[in-house]
Design an enzyme around this catalytic site. Structure first.
Site, short mmCIF file in Angstrom:
data_model
loop_
_atom_site.label_atom_id
_atom_site.label_comp_id
_atom_site.label_asym_id
_atom_site.label_seq_id
_atom_site.Cartn_x
_atom_site.Cartn_y
_atom_site.Cartn_z
N LYS A 21 -4.61 -1.52 14.16
CA LYS A 21 -3.88 -0.47 14.88
C LYS A 21 -4.35 -0.29 16.32
O LYS A 21 -5.54 -0.34 16.60
CB LYS A 21 -4.01 0.84 14.12
CG LYS A 21 -3.27 0.81 12.81
CD LYS A 21 -3.00 2.21 12.32
CE LYS A 21 -2.89 2.17 10.82
NZ LYS A 21 -4.19 1.96 10.20
N GLU A 67 0.84 -1.22 0.00
CA GLU A 67 0.00 0.00 0.00
C GLU A 67 0.87 1.26 0.00
O GLU A 67 2.07 1.20 0.26
CB GLU A 67 -0.90 0.01 1.22
CG GLU A 67 -0.13 0.04 2.55
CD GLU A 67 -0.83 0.84 3.63
OE1 GLU A 67 -1.17 2.01 3.39
OE2 GLU A 67 -1.03 0.27 4.72
N1 PSU Z 1 -0.54 0.87 8.60
C1 PSU Z 1 0.46 1.67 9.01
N2 PSU Z 1 0.34 3.01 8.82
C2 PSU Z 1 -0.75 3.55 8.15
C3 PSU Z 1 -1.80 2.70 7.70
C4 PSU Z 1 -1.64 1.37 7.97
O1 PSU Z 1 1.46 1.17 9.57
O2 PSU Z 1 -0.77 4.74 7.94
C5 PSU Z 1 -3.00 3.26 6.91
C6 PSU Z 1 -3.52 2.12 6.05
O3 PSU Z 1 -3.42 2.55 4.71
C7 PSU Z 1 -4.96 1.93 6.48
C8 PSU Z 1 -5.34 3.30 6.88
O4 PSU Z 1 -5.73 1.41 5.43
O5 PSU Z 1 -4.16 3.74 7.60
C9 PSU Z 1 -6.62 3.29 7.68
O6 PSU Z 1 -7.20 4.55 7.62
P1 PSU Z 1 -8.75 4.78 8.04
O7 PSU Z 1 -8.79 4.41 9.50
O8 PSU Z 1 -9.01 6.24 7.80
O9 PSU Z 1 -9.58 3.88 7.17
#
Ligand code: PSU
Ligand code: MN
Length: 310
Positions: A156, A22
């Site tokens: 996370k 990603e």
């Molecule tokens: N993993 C990491 N750092 C990030 C992300 C994932 O170590 O920044 C990103 C991923 O792209 C994930 C996104 O899909 O954060 C989630 O964002 P949201 O909660 O707005 O969907």
């Protein structure tokens, strides 16, 4: 509109192992210039295990599956890049924008190209405080509808993890623990109260994927979670405390929607004096290497495509 890099294209055509990466982590998740080094390091880890990395991003209105070194370097420095989830892709392609794809956006590219393994840091999920403001990442829905095995360090730490695990069950996404019984919490190794299905061999993961996509004709994804090794994982109580503080700060500042995850990650790096950043980089590398090993395993005995299953 869809641009598959020639190296990735030929690897897929020959049935050689490919791992998707990603780019929201590049454009929004990590500070510059650490962001560029982190993705280069993941790509190198994938090659070391004998697979081809396919970095996915949107560049001036084209969905790219596989970036050249120059394209990656340019995106890493692009200050005006959008954060592109699955919802945002059509708009970005229609208006010629550039951006980093989140887990959900990347899975769309992986599905179009036919990539079966994807490495990321931690997936998005159900945010804390969902009872008042229903913020649920589209990562979950996209995982549920894409025949790809996503390798992550769980979800996370900033999220409501019990609620996220429940949502994964509702969406019928198998959650596997790589040599662990507990759902990893990104910076920490997880707790026994949140269990996952333990796997100790990649052949088991490959077999499970084959059965899901083949015999069962279930077209949804699989989540393989890997905790940081004990010596690199952060202390659970310290992270819990920092997350509580960061979430309160975000609430007071009125941060919501797409800006929330990047805000919380940056706040945590500050609150932990950089320790969370170090852990983040370590888990990205470890996930890339494990994903590449799984891709090699799957290439040796390719699963049936869900669309052609009985
Ligand atoms: N993993 C990491 N750092 C990030 C992300 C994932 O170590 O920044 C990103 C991923 O792209 C994930 C996104 O899909 O954060 C989630 O964002 P949201 O909660 O707005 O969907
Ligand atoms: Mn959200």
């Amino acid at each position: 509109m869809l641009n598959v890099d020639p190296e990735v294209q030929s690897a897929l055509a020959d049935g050689r192992p490919v791992v998707a990466l990603e780019t929201a982590v590049l454009t929004h998740g990590l500070p510059r210039p650490t962001n560029h080094g982190a993705v280069l390091s993941m790509a190198a880890a994938i090659r070391e295990e004998g697979a081809v990395p396919a970095v996915i991003a949107v560049l001036r209105g084209s969905l790219h599956v596989g970036l050249s070194p120059a394209q990656l370097a340019h995106l890493a420095e692009e200050l005006d890049a959008d954060k592109l989830g699955a919802r945002d892709l059509a708009g970005a392609l229609a208006s010629g924008r550039s951006g980093g794809t989140t887990v959900s956006g990347t899975l769309v590219g992986a599905r179009l190209a036919g990539i079966r393994v994807f490495a990321t840091g931690g997936i998005g999920g159900v945010h804390r405080g969902w009872q008042d403001h229903r913020d649920v990442s589209s990562d979950l829905e996209e995982l549920a509808r894409t025949p790809c095995c996503t390798v992550s360090a769980g979800a996370k730490s900033i999220l409501d993890l019990p609620a996220t695990l429940e949502a994964l069950e509702t969406l019928a996404i198998p959650v596997l623990g790589w040599r662990t019984d507990a759902f990893p919490q990104f910076y920490t190794r997880g707790v026994a109260a949140l269990p996952v299905r333990r796997v100790d061999a990649l052949a088991t993961v490959a077999k499970l994927c084959s059965i899901r996509w083949g015999a069962l004709a279930q077209p949804g994804g699989v989540l393989l979670t890997q905790p940081l090794p004990v010596e690199l994982a952060l202390d659970q109580a310290a992270v819990d405390e920092a997350v509580t503080t960061a979430v309160a700060q975000a609430g007071a500042a009125g941060i919501r929607g797409q800006a929330l995850t990047p805000y919380l990650l940056a706040a945590l790096a500050e609150l932990t004096a950089g320790a969370s950043l170090g852990a983040n980089l370590a888990l990205l590398d470890a996930n890339a290497a494990l994903a590449a090993r799984l891709a090699v395993e799957l290439a040796a005995d390719p699963p049936t495509s869900p669309t052609t299953a009985p």
